[in-house]
Design a protein around this motif. Structure first.
Motif, PDB file in Angstrom:
ATOM      1  N   ILE A  43       0.746  -1.231   0.328  1.00 21.64           N
ATOM      2  CA  ILE A  43      -0.035   0.193   0.603  1.00 21.64           C
ATOM      3  C   ILE A  43       0.989   1.208  -0.237  1.00 21.64           C
ATOM      4  N   ASP A  44       2.365   1.195   0.147  1.00 20.66           N
ATOM      5  CA  ASP A  44       3.361   2.441   0.054  1.00 20.66           C
ATOM      6  C   ASP A  44       2.762   3.695  -1.318  1.00 20.66           C
ATOM      7  N   THR A  45       1.929   2.536  -2.489  1.00 22.99           N
ATOM      8  CA  THR A  45       2.281   3.904  -3.274  1.00 22.99           C
ATOM      9  C   THR A  45       0.676   4.929  -3.144  1.00 22.99           C
ATOM     10  N   SER A  46      -0.190   4.158  -1.803  1.00 21.01           N
ATOM     11  CA  SER A  46      -0.803   4.680  -2.122  1.00 21.01           C
ATOM     12  C   SER A  46      -0.129   6.181  -0.713  1.00 21.01           C
ATOM     13  N   TYR A  47       0.448   6.187  -0.324  1.00 21.13           N
ATOM     14  CA  TYR A  47       1.208   7.517   0.469  1.00 21.13           C
ATOM     15  C   TYR A  47       2.133   7.930  -0.657  1.00 21.13           C
ATOM     16  N   THR A  48       2.826   7.166  -1.239  1.00 21.86           N
ATOM     17  CA  THR A  48       4.219   7.870  -1.682  1.00 21.86           C
ATOM     18  C   THR A  48       4.074   9.271  -3.176  1.00 21.86           C
ATOM     19  N   GLU A  49       2.913   7.886  -3.849  1.00 17.25           N
ATOM     20  CA  GLU A  49       2.048   8.024  -5.650  1.00 17.25           C
ATOM     21  C   GLU A  49       0.601   8.840  -5.403  1.00 17.25           C
ATOM     22  N   ALA A  50      -0.066   9.126  -3.968  1.00 18.07           N
ATOM     23  CA  ALA A  50      -1.487   8.905  -4.771  1.00 18.07           C
ATOM     24  C   ALA A  50      -2.009   7.893  -5.133  1.00 18.07           C
ATOM     25  N   ASP A  51      -0.970   7.087  -5.367  1.00 19.25           N
ATOM     26  CA  ASP A  51      -1.818   5.433  -5.942  1.00 19.25           C
ATOM     27  C   ASP A  51      -3.758   5.274  -5.291  1.00 19.25           C
ATOM     28  N   ASN A  52      -4.743   5.726  -5.188  1.00 17.39           N
ATOM     29  CA  ASN A  52      -5.377   5.109  -4.567  1.00 17.39           C
ATOM     30  C   ASN A  52      -5.519   3.354  -5.062  1.00 17.39           C
ATOM     31  N   SER A  53      -6.034   3.070  -5.595  1.00 15.25           N
ATOM     32  CA  SER A  53      -6.340   1.985  -6.787  1.00 15.25           C
ATOM     33  C   SER A  53      -5.542   0.920  -5.964  1.00 15.25           C
ATOM     34  N   VAL A  54      -4.753   1.150  -4.779  1.00 14.40           N
ATOM     35  CA  VAL A  54      -4.152  -0.263  -3.698  1.00 14.40           C
ATOM     36  C   VAL A  54      -4.957   0.208  -2.336  1.00 14.40           C
ATOM     37  N   VAL A  55      -6.006   1.189  -2.295  1.00 15.72           N
ATOM     38  CA  VAL A  55      -6.831   1.592  -1.195  1.00 15.72           C
ATOM     39  C   VAL A  55      -8.008   0.653  -0.900  1.00 15.72           C
ATOM     40  N   VAL A  56      -8.198  -0.015  -0.174  1.00 12.62           N
ATOM     41  CA  VAL A  56      -9.819  -0.289   0.461  1.00 12.62           C
ATOM     42  C   VAL A  56      -9.737   0.417   1.355  1.00 12.62           C
ATOM     43  N   ALA A  57     -10.886   1.327   0.852  1.00 14.76           N
ATOM     44  CA  ALA A  57     -11.679   2.486   1.861  1.00 14.76           C
ATOM     45  C   ALA A  57     -12.082   2.423   2.565  1.00 14.76           C
ATOM     46  N   THR A  58     -11.162   2.969   3.683  1.00 16.96           N
ATOM     47  CA  THR A  58     -11.567   2.844   5.262  1.00 16.96           C
ATOM     48  C   THR A  58     -13.545   2.590   5.355  1.00 16.96           C
ATOM     49  N   ASP A  59     -13.671   3.300   4.878  1.00 18.31           N
ATOM     50  CA  ASP A  59     -15.661   3.035   4.628  1.00 18.31           C
ATOM     51  C   ASP A  59     -16.019   1.499   4.499  1.00 18.31           C
ATOM     52  N   SER A  60     -15.118   1.216   3.460  1.00 20.14           N
ATOM     53  CA  SER A  60     -15.760  -0.069   3.027  1.00 20.14           C
ATOM     54  C   SER A  60     -15.219  -1.430   4.041  1.00 20.14           C
ATOM     55  N   ILE A  61     -14.255  -0.993   4.830  1.00 25.60           N
ATOM     56  CA  ILE A  61     -13.545  -2.076   5.883  1.00 25.60           C
ATOM     57  C   ILE A  61     -14.257  -1.902   6.773  1.00 25.60           C
ATOM     58  N   LYS A  62     -15.451  -0.938   7.479  1.00 30.39           N
ATOM     59  CA  LYS A  62     -16.186   0.440   8.134  1.00 30.39           C
ATOM     60  C   LYS A  62     -17.536  -0.869   7.812  1.00 30.39           C
ATOM     61  N   ASN A  63     -17.658  -1.109   6.599  1.00 25.47           N
ATOM     62  CA  ASN A  63     -19.022  -2.147   6.052  1.00 25.47           C
ATOM     63  C   ASN A  63     -18.521  -3.418   6.361  1.00 25.47           C
ATOM     64  N   THR A  64     -17.745  -3.892   6.084  1.00 23.24           N
ATOM     65  CA  THR A  64     -17.296  -5.567   6.514  1.00 23.24           C
ATOM     66  C   THR A  64     -17.473  -6.396   7.366  1.00 23.24           C
ATOM     67  N   ILE A  65     -16.752  -4.969   8.404  1.00 26.63           N
ATOM     68  CA  ILE A  65     -17.279  -5.350   9.948  1.00 26.63           C
ATOM     69  C   ILE A  65     -18.510  -5.590  10.202  1.00 26.63           C
ATOM     70  N   TYR A  66     -19.854  -4.453  10.358  1.00 25.66           N
ATOM     71  CA  TYR A  66     -21.354  -5.180   9.715  1.00 25.66           C
ATOM     72  C   TYR A  66     -21.356  -6.283   9.532  1.00 25.66           C
ATOM     73  N   ILE A  67     -21.382  -6.434   7.646  1.00 26.83           N
ATOM     74  CA  ILE A  67     -21.154  -7.889   7.370  1.00 26.83           C
ATOM     75  C   ILE A  67     -21.201  -8.649   8.284  1.00 26.83           C
TER      76      ILE A  67
END
Ligand SMILES: O=c1[nH]c(=O)c2[nH]c(=O)[nH]c2[nH]1
Length: 305
Positions: A43-67
């Motif tokens: 996930i480093d490129t999300s920090y260094t290159e603004a590459d959000n393609s590697v990011v599972v959104a934290t909102d999706s993580i929250k949804n996954t917790i509920y499911i």
């Protein structure tokens, strides 16, 4: 160029409540927990290159917790944390580790007219049951279980003497003092390979929590304590015997001081030593005693020599 040496991200403070309805018995059981789930991986490129393609959104993580809570048991929390973490490393090839923390809040069943009530509960203390699980593709599943916020006090049966006396010492030795603490006790399970191995441990998780709690309370009450350090070590020893799947036991105990008050200025009142009755509870500073004790069996097995 600087590089990212460590990174994890996810959702914290996800509050979840789940009810289990046993309609036949007419009894409901509730679980309230606060979940934190932080992911690691490529996930480093999300920090260094603004590459959000590697990011599972934290909102999706929250949804996954509920499911995950809807589709699976939420107890014991060790199992729920392992199921949740395993989901992320199985679903996303570039996620290698999930760090899951589950704080289970205390809802004790109400007793009404001496009988357990089918659907009413009381928060009888701030004590919580915590689980921290690290679910790793490479290293398997490491689980730490804990009791936090179990507040206890004994009015006698505790001493503290024989400590270093030098030009910095003002504390008198005592053979009879008040002992009070907020128990933070944790136990690390031997690392297991996968979720199936966690499933096999399921009956042991609640047993271990009960043993650790019972041992803590019994020793706190019955030990003629020479120090927080020594009483803590006895607790660790007993837990390691009671729960052989546990590799280490960790305690962190604040020493919540109660100071004697000299009231002799008022009509010569005696309120110190054996006459002490009225004390001043201190909110700080406090002692803080901690240790990690490793099972002898585990220690020798883990020694490559
Ligand atoms: O049980 C204790 N351990 C200490 O290390 C300590 N130090 C102290 O001032 N009081 C106490 N009590």
């Amino acid at each position: 160029m600087p590089y990212v040496s460590a990174a994890r991200y996810g959702k914290d403070n996800v509050r979840v409540y789940k009810v289990h309805r046993d309609t036949e018995a007419g009894v409901q059981t509730v679980t309230e927990m606060t979940v934190c789930c932080l992911l690691e991986g490529e996930i480093d490129t999300s920090y260094t290159e603004a590459d959000n393609s590697v990011v599972v959104a934290t909102d999706s993580i929250k949804n996954t917790i509920y499911i995950t809570a809807k589709e699976n048991p939420v107890t014991p929390p060790e199992l729920f944390a392992s199921i949740l973490g395993s989901h992320f490393i199985e679903k996303y090839a570039h996620i290698h580790v999930a760090n899951v923390k589950v704080v289970t809040h205390r809802w004790a069943r109400m007793e009404i007219d001496g009988k357990p009530h089918p659907h009413s509960f009381i928060k009888d203390s701030d004590e919580v049951r915590n689980v921290e699980a690290r679910i790793s593709r490479k290293d398997g599943i490491a689980i730490k279980s804990a009791i936090v916020g179990l507040t206890v006090l004994k009015s006698t049966g505790s001493a503290f003497h024989g400590f270093v006396r030098d030009e910095y010492t003002t504390l008198p030795e005592t053979w009879d003092r008040i002992l009070s603490t907020d128990v933070d006790a944790s136990w690390k399970w031997k690392t297991v390979e996968n979720l199936e191995a966690v499933q096999a441990l399921v009956p042991k998780f609640d047993e271990a929590w009960k043993s650790a709690r019972d041992i803590t309370l019994k020793l706190f009450a019955e030990d003629e304590s020479a120090s927080v350090q020594n009483t803590m070590y006895k607790m660790c020893e007993e837990i390691l015997v009671a729960v052989p799947d546990v590799a280490t036991v960790i305690y962190e105990l604040p020493n919540k001081h109660y100071f004697e008050i000299d009231l002799s200025w008022h009509k010569g009142l005696k309120n110190t030593g054996k006459d002490a009755e009225v004390y001043a509870p201190q909110s700080g500073p406090n002692g803080l005693i901690s240790s990690e004790t490793i099972s002898a069996a585990y220690f020798w097995h883990s020694d490559p020599a």
